[in-house]
Motif scaffolding. Structure first.
Motif, short mmCIF file in Angstrom:
data_model
loop_
_atom_site.label_atom_id
_atom_site.label_comp_id
_atom_site.label_asym_id
_atom_site.label_seq_id
_atom_site.Cartn_x
_atom_site.Cartn_y
_atom_site.Cartn_z
N MET A 168 0.84 -1.21 0.00
CA MET A 168 0.00 0.00 0.00
C MET A 168 0.87 1.25 0.00
O MET A 168 0.71 2.16 -0.80
CB MET A 168 -0.92 0.01 1.22
N GLY A 169 1.88 1.31 0.92
CA GLY A 169 2.75 2.47 0.99
C GLY A 169 3.57 2.65 -0.26
O GLY A 169 3.73 3.78 -0.75
N GLN A 170 4.07 1.57 -0.82
CA GLN A 170 4.91 1.68 -2.02
C GLN A 170 4.13 2.20 -3.22
O GLN A 170 4.64 2.97 -4.01
CB GLN A 170 5.54 0.32 -2.33
N GLU A 171 2.88 1.77 -3.37
CA GLU A 171 2.07 2.24 -4.48
C GLU A 171 1.82 3.75 -4.37
O GLU A 171 1.89 4.47 -5.38
CB GLU A 171 0.73 1.50 -4.50
N GLU A 172 1.56 4.22 -3.20
CA GLU A 172 1.35 5.66 -3.00
C GLU A 172 2.63 6.44 -3.25
O GLU A 172 2.59 7.56 -3.79
CB GLU A 172 0.84 5.92 -1.58
N GLN A 173 3.76 5.86 -2.89
CA GLN A 173 5.04 6.52 -3.12
C GLN A 173 5.31 6.67 -4.61
O GLN A 173 5.73 7.74 -5.07
CB GLN A 173 6.16 5.72 -2.45
N ILE A 174 5.04 5.59 -5.37
CA ILE A 174 5.27 5.65 -6.82
C ILE A 174 4.34 6.66 -7.47
O ILE A 174 4.74 7.45 -8.33
CB ILE A 174 5.07 4.25 -7.45
N GLU A 175 3.09 6.66 -7.05
CA GLU A 175 2.11 7.61 -7.62
C GLU A 175 2.49 9.05 -7.31
O GLU A 175 2.42 9.93 -8.17
CB GLU A 175 0.73 7.29 -7.06
N GLU A 176 2.91 9.30 -6.09
CA GLU A 176 3.30 10.67 -5.71
C GLU A 176 4.53 11.10 -6.50
O GLU A 176 4.61 12.25 -6.96
CB GLU A 176 3.58 10.76 -4.21
N ARG A 177 5.44 10.18 -6.68
CA ARG A 177 6.68 10.50 -7.40
C ARG A 177 6.36 10.90 -8.84
O ARG A 177 6.97 11.84 -9.39
CB ARG A 177 7.62 9.30 -7.37
N GLU A 178 5.41 10.25 -9.48
CA GLU A 178 5.03 10.59 -10.85
C GLU A 178 4.37 11.96 -10.91
O GLU A 178 4.60 12.74 -11.84
CB GLU A 178 4.09 9.53 -11.40
N VAL A 179 3.57 12.28 -9.92
CA VAL A 179 2.93 13.60 -9.87
C VAL A 179 3.97 14.69 -9.69
O VAL A 179 3.92 15.75 -10.34
CB VAL A 179 1.89 13.65 -8.74
N LEU A 180 4.95 14.43 -8.83
CA LEU A 180 6.00 15.43 -8.59
C LEU A 180 6.82 15.69 -9.85
O LEU A 180 7.30 16.82 -10.06
CB LEU A 180 6.91 14.97 -7.44
N ASP A 181 7.00 14.67 -10.69
CA ASP A 181 7.73 14.85 -11.94
C ASP A 181 7.04 15.88 -12.83
O ASP A 181 7.71 16.68 -13.51
CB ASP A 181 7.83 13.52 -12.71
N SER A 182 5.70 15.88 -12.82
CA SER A 182 4.96 16.84 -13.64
C SER A 182 4.96 18.24 -13.04
O SER A 182 4.86 19.24 -13.75
CB SER A 182 3.52 16.35 -13.85
N ILE A 183 5.07 18.33 -11.70
CA ILE A 183 5.07 19.63 -11.03
C ILE A 183 6.46 20.27 -11.07
O ILE A 183 6.61 21.47 -11.29
CB ILE A 183 4.61 19.48 -9.57
#
Length: 227
Positions: A1-16
């Motif tokens: 659960m934690g790892q999936e959220e980490q990957i998703e957040e990391r992808e969002v940060l790439d766009s920001i």
């Protein structure tokens, strides 16, 4: 659960932060922060560059991320900011935000709050320095104006002036009396001026003196006869 959220957040940060984010490894990355700084003496100042390093612990976002703040390698020391002493307080200022966002992706929020805190710290120091400069300028101006306006008269200052004036007048009078007394002693008793023969003649006193002398002689003779 934690790892999936980490990957998703990391992808969002790439766009920001497309140009500001750099991966270190699978769990760590670095985001460049360039806080805005106010003008100094009317001139623009280059914004300092800081690096926020984020490391995900296994159960993030249910536990806080591991954060570190540093300068780029060989970067000059930014004005009004000392990372060696400011790092701790700045990271500690994120504690409340972290606690409020546990269980949710929070890195974007942390970067935003950290940038604002850095800007506030720099602004506070710039304002303090400018206030000191303004105070020095005001004091110099006040001293310059005092040369033209003189001292403000108060009851206390007037009493000091009056006492000083009285002392000065008494000293002046004592000096005058002392000087006149010395002159009188130096002259001694006044002698009656004796006229010369020419002065007696010019004043028409020559005949009168002779007559007075003859009258005196006659008076003497008569006195002798009487006797």
């Amino acid at each position: 659960m934690g790892q999936e959220e980490q990957i998703e957040e990391r992808e969002v940060l790439d766009s920001i932060f497309p140009d500001e984010i750099i991966d270190i490894d699978e769990k760590s990355y670095r985001i460049t922060i360039n806080p805005d700084v106010p003008q100094q003496d009317g001139e623009d100042v280059e914004s300092p560059t800081l690096l926020l390093t984020i490391t995900y612990p296994p159960s993030y976002p249910d536990e806080p991320p591991i954060l570190d703040l540093s300068l780029p390698p060989n970067a000059p020391k930014p004005p009004h900011l000392d990372i060696s002493t400011d790092r701790g307080p700045l990271l500690s200022s994120l504690t409340g935000t972290i606690e409020e966002n546990l269980g949710m992706a929070m890195i974007f929020t942390l970067v935003t709050v950290l940038r604002e805190n850095i800007e506030s710290l720099i602004l506070e120091r710039v304002t303090s320095i400018q206030a000191a400069k303004d105070r020095i300028a005001e004091e110099a101006e006040a001293q310059e104006n005092a040369k033209f306006h003189g001292e403000r008269v108060t009851r206390e200052s007037f009493l000091r002036w009056r006492e000083g004036f009285r002392c000065e007048m008494e000293a002046t009078e004592e000096e005058r009396v002392r000087r006149e007394t010395a002159e009188i002693k130096g002259r001694g008793p006044k002698k009656e001026d004796k006229l010369t023969g020419r002065e007696l003649w010019e004043k028409g006193l020559v005949g009168k003196v002779e007559e007075d002398e003859e009258a005196g002689v006659e008076d003497g003779l008569e006195g002798l006869k009487v006797a």
